[in-house]
Motif scaffolding. Sequence first.
Motif: not given
Length: 188
Positions: A63-64, A67-68, A70-71, A106, A160, A163, A167
């Motif tokens: 998931l992380v 997320g990266y 998407i960033l 990212g 964000s 989050m 992390r």
Amino acid sequence: MPHRYLNHRPRSPGDRTPANVARWCLASVGWAGVVVGQSARHPRQAFWHFWHIVNEPRQITVLVFFGYLILTWGGASALHNPPNTVENAAGVVAMFMLSAMFVGGGLIGAITCLPGWNWLERGGVLLSGFAALIYGGLAIYLGATSEGNRDLQVSMIFFSALMLAGRGFWIWNRPYAKRRDDNTTADG
């Protein structure tokens, strides 16, 4: 490539000489090549090899990773076509640097989170986190100086950033090697 090369990774500051880090990175890339090479013949087996390379807890790490990604996508989109209101408020150079921080953070995070290279992922978390805080400050400034409601945008930006801070706290005190004990395993 045998597992013994993957187990020889820098564990203490004395082991992190450029030669040892380069040797470990080349061995890791070689192991990833073996996994990719197997995927043409045995896709299911290649998936399980890859899945066992992913750092524990695996579901959270994946998931992380997304997320990266998407960033990185958002930063690349802003590099190509920056938002006009933010670009007018910050300037062309500042918007370029902000977008580059998102892309760089990212990419660093996406590359380093799956294998558990926490000592490298910290740079991606810091770069992305600072970019999110700067972008949040710009959104607050625009909300105060222009018409319209930017509360939803500001709340998502700071969510964000929180989050990313979470992390950062998760990986900051982790050892340099993958952690596979009872505290971080999803299976056990």
